[in-house]
Design a protein around this motif. Structure first.
Motif, mmCIF file in Angstrom:
data_model
loop_
_atom_site.group_PDB
_atom_site.id
_atom_site.type_symbol
_atom_site.label_atom_id
_atom_site.label_comp_id
_atom_site.label_asym_id
_atom_site.label_seq_id
_atom_site.Cartn_x
_atom_site.Cartn_y
_atom_site.Cartn_z
ATOM 1 N N UNK A 32 31.868 49.855 50.820
ATOM 2 C CA UNK A 32 32.964 49.681 51.778
ATOM 3 C C UNK A 32 34.262 50.277 51.236
ATOM 4 N N UNK A 33 35.090 50.788 52.135
ATOM 5 C CA UNK A 33 36.372 51.369 51.754
ATOM 6 C C UNK A 33 37.327 50.293 51.255
ATOM 7 N N UNK A 34 38.185 50.664 50.290
ATOM 8 C CA UNK A 34 39.203 49.722 49.826
ATOM 9 C C UNK A 34 40.312 49.567 50.847
ATOM 10 N N UNK A 35 40.399 50.519 51.781
ATOM 11 C CA UNK A 35 41.453 50.499 52.784
ATOM 12 C C UNK A 35 40.975 49.765 54.034
ATOM 13 N N UNK A 36 41.793 48.839 54.516
ATOM 14 C CA UNK A 36 41.413 48.015 55.660
ATOM 15 C C UNK A 36 41.194 48.877 56.896
ATOM 16 N N UNK A 37 40.055 48.653 57.560
ATOM 17 C CA UNK A 37 39.672 49.378 58.781
ATOM 18 C C UNK A 37 39.608 50.897 58.570
ATOM 19 N N UNK A 38 39.504 51.322 57.308
ATOM 20 C CA UNK A 38 39.392 52.750 57.028
ATOM 21 C C UNK A 38 40.667 53.539 57.237
ATOM 22 N N UNK A 39 41.814 52.846 57.469
ATOM 23 C CA UNK A 39 43.093 53.539 57.676
ATOM 24 C C UNK A 39 43.634 54.006 56.334
ATOM 25 N N UNK A 40 43.990 55.281 56.258
ATOM 26 C CA UNK A 40 44.433 55.845 54.991
ATOM 27 C C UNK A 40 45.948 55.794 54.860
ATOM 28 N N UNK A 96 57.067 60.839 50.133
ATOM 29 C CA UNK A 96 57.778 61.734 49.224
ATOM 30 C C UNK A 96 57.206 61.599 47.826
ATOM 31 N N UNK A 97 57.442 62.629 47.027
ATOM 32 C CA UNK A 97 57.077 62.575 45.612
ATOM 33 C C UNK A 97 58.161 63.278 44.818
ATOM 34 N N UNK A 98 58.538 62.715 43.685
ATOM 35 C CA UNK A 98 59.611 63.268 42.858
ATOM 36 C C UNK A 98 59.114 63.445 41.431
ATOM 37 N N UNK A 99 59.540 64.522 40.817
ATOM 38 C CA UNK A 99 59.347 64.745 39.390
ATOM 39 C C UNK A 99 60.730 64.610 38.774
ATOM 40 N N UNK A 100 61.017 63.462 38.174
ATOM 41 C CA UNK A 100 62.379 63.113 37.781
ATOM 42 C C UNK A 100 62.530 63.207 36.265
ATOM 43 N N UNK A 101 63.491 64.017 35.809
ATOM 44 C CA UNK A 101 63.672 64.168 34.366
ATOM 45 C C UNK A 101 64.785 63.260 33.867
ATOM 46 N N UNK A 102 65.072 63.362 32.568
ATOM 47 C CA UNK A 102 66.012 62.453 31.929
ATOM 48 C C UNK A 102 67.426 62.568 32.468
ATOM 49 N N UNK A 151 52.354 74.842 51.432
ATOM 50 C CA UNK A 151 51.377 75.661 52.140
ATOM 51 C C UNK A 151 50.714 74.889 53.283
ATOM 52 N N UNK A 152 49.995 75.608 54.131
ATOM 53 C CA UNK A 152 49.254 74.984 55.227
ATOM 54 C C UNK A 152 48.255 73.971 54.670
ATOM 55 N N UNK A 153 48.177 72.820 55.309
ATOM 56 C CA UNK A 153 47.276 71.771 54.851
ATOM 57 C C UNK A 153 47.901 70.849 53.831
ATOM 58 N N UNK A 154 49.208 71.034 53.593
ATOM 59 C CA UNK A 154 49.918 70.238 52.597
ATOM 60 C C UNK A 154 49.779 68.741 52.836
ATOM 61 N N UNK A 155 50.026 68.285 54.070
ATOM 62 C CA UNK A 155 50.024 66.853 54.370
ATOM 63 C C UNK A 155 48.662 66.241 54.098
ATOM 64 N N UNK A 156 47.598 66.877 54.613
ATOM 65 C CA UNK A 156 46.253 66.353 54.416
ATOM 66 C C UNK A 156 45.888 66.323 52.942
ATOM 67 N N UNK A 157 46.180 67.399 52.228
ATOM 68 C CA UNK A 157 45.816 67.477 50.817
ATOM 69 C C UNK A 157 46.534 66.404 49.999
ATOM 70 N N UNK A 158 47.843 66.254 50.226
ATOM 71 C CA UNK A 158 48.608 65.262 49.462
ATOM 72 C C UNK A 158 48.169 63.837 49.797
ATOM 73 N N UNK A 159 47.837 63.592 51.060
ATOM 74 C CA UNK A 159 47.382 62.251 51.430
ATOM 75 C C UNK A 159 46.029 61.922 50.801
#
Length: 286
Positions: free
Chosen positions: A11-19, A24-30, A144-152
């Motif tokens: 079974x999926x760890x996500x309830x009802x299979x919702x992903x 956002x994602x950040x690469x934050x330096x000192x 690039x194209x497909x960014x959202x799907x790939x990152x998710x």
């Protein structure tokens, strides 16, 4: 060659299979982690922070953590957190904001339950976790194209990997065992933007100001007024980062009619003026 077949009835760890979705994602330096991010929370977002290098001090919920390289910090939605790097080390982190997360048995946008540690030592999983986060950053930067799907999908892999790490059950702190200190904190969290002072707080809770300060400082390490200031400055930081309100407007919104006094408090707490803080964080988002 070794071939492995995946069990299809797991079974999926996500309830009802919702992903979940990556916001956002950040690469934050000192240069940015050395700026304290004062007490704040997120309503519909949870954050995952991975410390790549350095050390810090993080307050998450009711507990203070000494954090280090390889640690994962979990900020469930609605949970207050306070962040400060160790000035003697160079702390750099990955940080990602997540929404639409619903794990079985947990509230929305919660990755761990309240009875386990909000800091997870990644140990042998560190390289895999960092690789996933680095790939997400690279994809977001290239756009690039497909960014959202790939990152998710990478996000789903990251969460699944984190949940494989044994979670440490956290012992109750004195603050959590103290009914009165929790009452005080709840009152401050609900009213910190209002025109309140030590006397009015004590009167509302039917205790003496002296006893109020003693109990709260014993439990949290700060006075009620210091706590209010940090809550207000934390809210001001969020408004500076996420809105176009002027500094004067934000000052009034967080309870300070005197812009000079607000600027002084902000500079003393954060290390720079509100205007400078906004300029620096605006550069990050570009």
């Amino acid at each position: 060659m070794t071939q492995y077949f995946l069990k299809q009835d797991v079974h999926s760890i996500f309830e009802d299979g919702l992903l979940p979705k990556l916001l956002y994602i950040c690469d934050v330096d000192q240069a940015y982690t050395r700026l304290p991010r004062i007490m704040h929370s997120h309503d519909d977002i949870m954050e995952i922070v991975f410390i790549k290098e350095g050390k810090g001090v993080h307050v998450i919920g009711e507990r203070k953590y000494d954090t280090r390289k390889g640690d994962l910090l979990i900020y469930n939605s609605h949970v207050l957190h306070d962040e400060m790097a160790n000035p003697d080390t160079s702390m750099s982190v990955y940080c990602c904001g997540v929404t639409n997360l619903k794990l079985k048995g947990l509230p929305a946008n919660h990755l761990v339950s309240e009875d386990v540690s909000y800091v997870i030592h990644s140990g042998e999983y560190a390289d895999q976790i960092e690789a996933l986060l680095k790939m997400m950053c690279t994809q977001a930067q290239e756009g690039k194209t497909g960014l959202v799907e790939l990152c998710n999908y990478l996000l789903c892999a990251l969460i699944s990997l984190i949940l494989q790490i044994p979670q440490e059950v956290r012992a109750l702190t004195n603050a959590e065992e103290s009914f009165l200190s929790n009452r005080i904190k709840d009152y401050l969290d609900e009213n910190y933007l209002e025109d309140i002072n030590l006397e009015s707080i004590a009167q509302s809770l039917a205790i003496s100001p002296f006893y109020l300060v003693h109990v709260f400082k014993e439990a949290t390490g700060s006075s009620p007024i210091q706590y209010i200031i940090r809550r207000r400055i934390g809210e001001a930081q969020s408004l500076l980062i996420n809105t176009d309100y002027s500094v004067t407007q934000i000052s009034g919104m967080v309870g300070y009619d005197n812009i000079s006094y607000f600027t002084t408090l902000f500079s003393k707490t954060v290390g720079m003026t509100p205007k400078k803080y906004r300029q620096i964080w605006t550069k990050i988002s570009k």
